[in-house]
Design an enzyme around this catalytic site. Structure first.
Site, PDB file in Angstrom:
ATOM      1  N   ILE A   1       3.038   3.612  -6.078  1.00 22.96           N
ATOM      2  CA  ILE A   1       2.190   2.803  -6.905  1.00 22.96           C
ATOM      3  C   ILE A   1       1.207   1.940  -6.088  1.00 22.96           C
ATOM      4  CG2 ILE A   1       3.018   1.551  -8.152  1.00 22.96           C
ATOM      5  CD1 ILE A   1       5.936   2.671  -7.947  1.00 22.96           C
TER       6      ILE A   1
ATOM      7  N   ALA B   1       0.988  -1.274  -0.362  1.00 23.67           N
ATOM      8  CA  ALA B   1      -0.109   0.275   0.113  1.00 23.67           C
ATOM      9  C   ALA B   1       0.645   1.834   0.218  1.00 23.67           C
ATOM     10  CB  ALA B   1      -0.822  -0.070   0.952  1.00 23.67           C
TER      11      ALA B   1
ATOM     12  N   HIS C   1     -10.021  34.600  -3.981  1.00 23.65           N
ATOM     13  CA  HIS C   1     -11.026  34.385  -3.720  1.00 23.65           C
ATOM     14  C   HIS C   1     -11.689  33.682  -4.827  1.00 23.65           C
ATOM     15  CE1 HIS C   1     -14.293  33.209  -1.491  1.00 23.65           C
ATOM     16  NE2 HIS C   1     -14.927  34.165  -1.943  1.00 23.65           N
TER      17      HIS C   1
HETATM   18  P1  FAD Z   1      14.476   5.683 -14.792  1.00 25.05           P
HETATM   19  O1  FAD Z   1      13.505   6.324 -14.712  1.00 25.05           O
HETATM   20  O2  FAD Z   1      14.400   4.178 -14.776  1.00 25.05           O
HETATM   21  O3  FAD Z   1      15.476   5.736 -16.319  1.00 25.05           O
HETATM   22  C1  FAD Z   1      16.419   4.916 -16.139  1.00 25.05           C
HETATM   23  C2  FAD Z   1      16.555   4.970 -17.768  1.00 25.05           C
HETATM   24  O4  FAD Z   1      18.242   4.547 -17.948  1.00 25.05           O
HETATM   25  C3  FAD Z   1      15.506   4.042 -18.965  1.00 25.05           C
HETATM   26  O5  FAD Z   1      15.526   4.151 -19.416  1.00 25.05           O
HETATM   27  C4  FAD Z   1      16.840   2.754 -18.552  1.00 25.05           C
HETATM   28  O6  FAD Z   1      16.720   1.992 -19.902  1.00 25.05           O
HETATM   29  C5  FAD Z   1      17.876   3.314 -18.800  1.00 25.05           C
HETATM   30  N1  FAD Z   1      19.245   2.617 -18.090  1.00 25.05           N
HETATM   31  C6  FAD Z   1      19.735   1.931 -17.388  1.00 25.05           C
HETATM   32  N2  FAD Z   1      20.625   0.990 -17.339  1.00 25.05           N
HETATM   33  C7  FAD Z   1      21.105   1.410 -19.113  1.00 25.05           C
HETATM   34  C8  FAD Z   1      22.510   0.548 -19.616  1.00 25.05           C
HETATM   35  N3  FAD Z   1      23.426   0.024 -18.648  1.00 25.05           N
HETATM   36  N4  FAD Z   1      22.755   1.874 -20.965  1.00 25.05           N
HETATM   37  C9  FAD Z   1      22.078   2.359 -21.155  1.00 25.05           C
HETATM   38  N5  FAD Z   1      20.545   3.202 -20.735  1.00 25.05           N
HETATM   39  C10 FAD Z   1      20.086   2.463 -19.688  1.00 25.05           C
HETATM   40  N6  FAD Z   1       7.535   9.731  -9.422  1.00 25.05           N
HETATM   41  C11 FAD Z   1       7.288  10.667  -9.664  1.00 25.05           C
HETATM   42  O7  FAD Z   1       7.674  11.820  -8.842  1.00 25.05           O
HETATM   43  N7  FAD Z   1       5.847  11.066  -9.562  1.00 25.05           N
HETATM   44  C12 FAD Z   1       5.238   9.840 -10.266  1.00 25.05           C
HETATM   45  O8  FAD Z   1       3.832  10.205 -10.033  1.00 25.05           O
HETATM   46  C13 FAD Z   1       5.224   9.034 -10.058  1.00 25.05           C
HETATM   47  N8  FAD Z   1       4.352   7.687 -10.676  1.00 25.05           N
HETATM   48  C14 FAD Z   1       5.225   6.483 -10.618  1.00 25.05           C
HETATM   49  C15 FAD Z   1       4.375   5.262 -11.189  1.00 25.05           C
HETATM   50  C16 FAD Z   1       4.772   4.439 -11.102  1.00 25.05           C
HETATM   51  C17 FAD Z   1       3.833   3.091 -11.980  1.00 25.05           C
HETATM   52  C18 FAD Z   1       5.735   4.147 -11.251  1.00 25.05           C
HETATM   53  C19 FAD Z   1       7.067   2.666 -11.746  1.00 25.05           C
HETATM   54  C20 FAD Z   1       7.388   4.857 -10.973  1.00 25.05           C
HETATM   55  C21 FAD Z   1       6.529   5.701 -10.873  1.00 25.05           C
HETATM   56  N9  FAD Z   1       6.880   7.471 -10.409  1.00 25.05           N
HETATM   57  C22 FAD Z   1       7.157   8.603  -9.759  1.00 25.05           C
HETATM   58  C23 FAD Z   1       8.708   7.835  -9.609  1.00 25.05           C
HETATM   59  C24 FAD Z   1       9.561   7.411 -11.127  1.00 25.05           C
HETATM   60  O9  FAD Z   1       8.606   6.884 -12.542  1.00 25.05           O
HETATM   61  C25 FAD Z   1      11.622   7.424 -11.051  1.00 25.05           C
HETATM   62  O10 FAD Z   1      11.822   8.023  -9.344  1.00 25.05           O
HETATM   63  C26 FAD Z   1      12.029   8.235 -12.021  1.00 25.05           C
HETATM   64  O11 FAD Z   1      11.612   6.945 -13.485  1.00 25.05           O
HETATM   65  C27 FAD Z   1      13.497   8.295 -12.059  1.00 25.05           C
HETATM   66  O12 FAD Z   1      14.215   8.337 -12.917  1.00 25.05           O
HETATM   67  P2  FAD Z   1      15.164   7.645 -13.331  1.00 25.05           P
HETATM   68  O13 FAD Z   1      15.901   8.885 -14.991  1.00 25.05           O
HETATM   69  O14 FAD Z   1      16.727   8.075 -12.524  1.00 25.05           O
HETATM   70  O15 FAD Z   1      14.996   6.313 -14.120  1.00 25.05           O
HETATM   71  P1  AMP Z   2       6.835   2.044  -1.518  1.00 23.75           P
HETATM   72  O1  AMP Z   2       8.294   1.358  -1.323  1.00 23.75           O
HETATM   73  O2  AMP Z   2       5.845   3.201  -1.317  1.00 23.75           O
HETATM   74  O3  AMP Z   2       7.230   1.673  -2.180  1.00 23.75           O
HETATM   75  O4  AMP Z   2       5.300   0.999  -1.288  1.00 23.75           O
HETATM   76  C1  AMP Z   2       5.838  -0.935  -0.891  1.00 23.75           C
HETATM   77  C2  AMP Z   2       4.569  -1.139   0.103  1.00 23.75           C
HETATM   78  O5  AMP Z   2       4.780  -2.571   0.036  1.00 23.75           O
HETATM   79  C3  AMP Z   2       5.228  -0.920   1.796  1.00 23.75           C
HETATM   80  O6  AMP Z   2       4.614  -0.101   2.401  1.00 23.75           O
HETATM   81  C4  AMP Z   2       5.817  -2.319   1.902  1.00 23.75           C
HETATM   82  O7  AMP Z   2       5.769  -2.623   3.214  1.00 23.75           O
HETATM   83  C5  AMP Z   2       4.939  -3.263   1.818  1.00 23.75           C
HETATM   84  N1  AMP Z   2       5.369  -4.608   1.703  1.00 23.75           N
HETATM   85  C6  AMP Z   2       7.158  -4.841   1.024  1.00 23.75           C
HETATM   86  N2  AMP Z   2       6.303  -6.156   1.189  1.00 23.75           N
HETATM   87  C7  AMP Z   2       5.804  -6.485   1.882  1.00 23.75           C
HETATM   88  C8  AMP Z   2       4.892  -8.219   1.603  1.00 23.75           C
HETATM   89  N3  AMP Z   2       5.470  -9.060   1.600  1.00 23.75           N
HETATM   90  N4  AMP Z   2       4.144  -8.200   2.235  1.00 23.75           N
HETATM   91  C9  AMP Z   2       2.717  -6.974   2.098  1.00 23.75           C
HETATM   92  N5  AMP Z   2       3.459  -5.948   1.577  1.00 23.75           N
HETATM   93  C10 AMP Z   2       4.392  -5.663   1.301  1.00 23.75           C
END
Ligand code: FAD
Ligand code: AMP
Length: 475
Positions: free
Chosen positions: A192, A189, A451
């Site tokens: 995500i 919970a 407002h």
């Molecule tokens: P990434 O976005 O993971 O990008 C890394 C990139 O590097 C990727 O394209 C990967 O393919 C590439 N890469 C990796 N290794 C190599 C390599 N060796 N060579 C070439 N390319 C490589 N964050 C928010 O702030 N707001 C949100 O609303 C939010 N919603 C989310 C919802 C979901 C379902 C998920 C899964 C995540 C969400 N996040 C959110 C988190 C957010 O997506 C991440 O924090 C963010 O994408 C991290 O950015 P980054 O550039 O560090 O990594």
């Molecule tokens: P976040 O780290 O914010 O993406 O949240 C992940 C959540 O998954 C945390 O609140 C964890 O406590 C929960 N979690 C991790 N492992 C388990 C598990 N085996 N069963 C239920 N909840 C879990």
């Protein structure tokens, strides 16, 4: 001879691509290498955020919230509808089209800034050489004065239930379901899990969310978390706390999820499971053995406060390093590193990073929770203002939740702001700016707010911290 660059960035997610663009703006010769491949085989920049995270999840949250509002709010506005039908294929087409536009936008930004953008896998070798493996397997090598690692993160998999991407799904799968699962179990919970659970609940799934911790939203201010728990329960999200998942059995097209809670062994049978138990840093085949870059015990690339790794002129930013896994945190780190490389001043204020959960109501905060302030021993005061007393929220038929402000008892400086309610994710920007400028609660009190706006709730919460709220009979 290998091509040489001032800066080579590995990863074009929200940490890597801003690094490359700012470095180019600083007059440097930049290459950015990214290996992201979508499930249809297409290559795209933008990383997790644009392809499988922030953007597609917000697209589906928006669509599904409209469904919910049409079903539950239109009548109150005097709008009569004759049954709401969901065309999931069109909804998913819209999500995919937004993603395509945004990722295409990154390619256009690279072009406009003069960044050389390359699809392929990057691997750091000694001496800041980078080996690039193109999608067709051909290898080449470049060299750079500086290398920035921005390889991001991937979902954590539970050892007792491996992803099969059909029944046992990760967050990316969950954004691309082509049918609404009648029964859905979300494990975790966290942000995500709650967002994805909300999407599919609104579209008609019965949703059970299993969370190992006893506290709901342990990362958030607990007054906010309690209100969120109440709202989610009303929406039919069945959140079970203290429920540690131990395994799952897939049989006859269903999944039996096994978990233990205070009452002992339990199970729930569903059509699909979304495992949302967190994300882990990704650095697969990123580093040759002799680069001098180290990983910590959790697999994060070790960096100092300014994102320097132990290797000379090798930096790392975003989800692959310590700190909150948020797109905007990675972006600020990347921009700061690009400025440092150019010899400019840069600073990332880790104490003032906003967090947003895009459920309905939205949940957003910045700074310390009341629990953290209490634990620090700082004398403090609180001001709370409910959206039920805010005219705009009433007009929007969205008068749930509240704004809570924490300010230091002696200096009045703002220590934290916590919002649950309509557009909390937008409202938190004002609080973030106020904290960045080290504003006091009185500064907010003396700032004129238009407002009727939702932002007046923040103004009134600041007034409430000195027991001077105008629009609330309770304070
Ligand atoms: P990434 O976005 O993971 O990008 C890394 C990139 O590097 C990727 O394209 C990967 O393919 C590439 N890469 C990796 N290794 C190599 C390599 N060796 N060579 C070439 N390319 C490589 N964050 C928010 O702030 N707001 C949100 O609303 C939010 N919603 C989310 C919802 C979901 C379902 C998920 C899964 C995540 C969400 N996040 C959110 C988190 C957010 O997506 C991440 O924090 C963010 O994408 C991290 O950015 P980054 O550039 O560090 O990594
Ligand atoms: P976040 O780290 O914010 O993406 O949240 C992940 C959540 O998954 C945390 O609140 C964890 O406590 C929960 N979690 C991790 N492992 C388990 C598990 N085996 N069963 C239920 N909840 C879990």
């Amino acid at each position: 001879m290998a091509d040489t660059y001032d800066v080579a960035v590995i990863g074009a997610g929200p940490a890597g691509y801003p690094t490359a663009i700012r470095a180019a703006q600083n007059g440097l010769k930049v290459v950015c290498v990214d290996e992201w491949k979508n499930r249809d085989g297409s290559l795209a920049f933008g990383g997790t955020c644009l392809n499988a995270g922030c953007i597609p999840s917000k697209a589906l949250l928006e669509s599904s919230e409209l469904v919910h509002r049409a079903q539950s709010e239109f009548a109150a506005h005097g709008i009569k509808t004759q049954g709401i039908a969901v065309d999931l294929a069109t909804m998913q087409k819209r999500r995919a089209s937004i993603v395509r536009t945004m990722t295409g936008g990154v390619a256009a930004l690279f072009k406009a800034a003069g960044v050389t953008a390359v699809h392929g896998h990057g691997r750091l070798l000694s001496g800041r050489r980078v080996e690039i493996t193109a999608p067709d397997g051909t290898r080449s090598e470049i060299a750079a004065r500086h290398v920035v690692l921005a390889s991001g993160s991937v979902p954590v998999e539970l050892p007792s239930m491996r992803f099969d991407h059909q029944r046992i799904c990760d967050s990316w799968d969950a954004l691309e379901f082509d049918a609404v699962p009648p029964r859905l179990c979300v494990i975790g919970a966290g942000i995500i899990g709650l967002e994805l659970g909300s999407v599919w609940r609104r579209l008609g799934s019965q949703v059970v969310i299993l969370e190992a911790l006893e506290n709901f939203l342990a990362v958030a201010d607990q007054q906010l978390a309690a209100e969120a728990a109440r709202q989610f329960k009303r929406q039919g999200l069945d959140v079970r706390l203290g429920a540690r998942v131990s395994g799952a059995r897939v049989a006859d097209g269903t999944v039996r999820v096994e978990y233990a809670d205070a009452r002992g062994s339990q199970s729930v049978t569903v059509d699909k499971v979304i495992v949302a138990v967190g994300r882990k840093p990704y650095a697969a085949d990123l580093l040759a053995a002799d680069t001098g870059v180290k990983l910590d015990e959790k697999g994060f690339i070790s960096v100092d406060a300014e994102c320097r790794t132990g290797a000379e002129n090798v930096w790392a930013v975003g989800d692959c390093v310590r700190g909150p896994m948020l797109a905007h945190k990675g972006k600020e780190e990347g921009v700061a590193v690009a400025d440092r490389i150019a010899g400019r001043y840069a600073h990332v204020n880790y104490a003032v990073i906003p967090s947003v959960i895009y459920t309905a109501p939205e949940i957003a905060w910045v700074g310390q929770t009341e629990e953290q302030v209490k634990a620090s021993g700082t004398a403090y005061k609180t001001g709370v203002f409910p959206f039920s007393a805010n005219g705009r929220a009433r007009a929007m038929e969205a008068a749930v939740g509240f704004v809570k402000i924490l300010a230091a008892g002696d200096t009045d400086s703002i220590l934290g702001v916590h919002i649950i309610g309509p557009l909390a994710g937008e409202l938190i920007a004002e609080a973030t700016l106020a904290m960045e400028f080290q504003a006091s609660a009185e500064d907010l009190q003396r700032t004129i707010h238009a407002h009727p706006t939702l932002a007046e709730a923040l103004h009134e919460a600041a007034l409430a911290s000195d027991k001077r709220a105008i629009d609330n009979i309770n304070k």
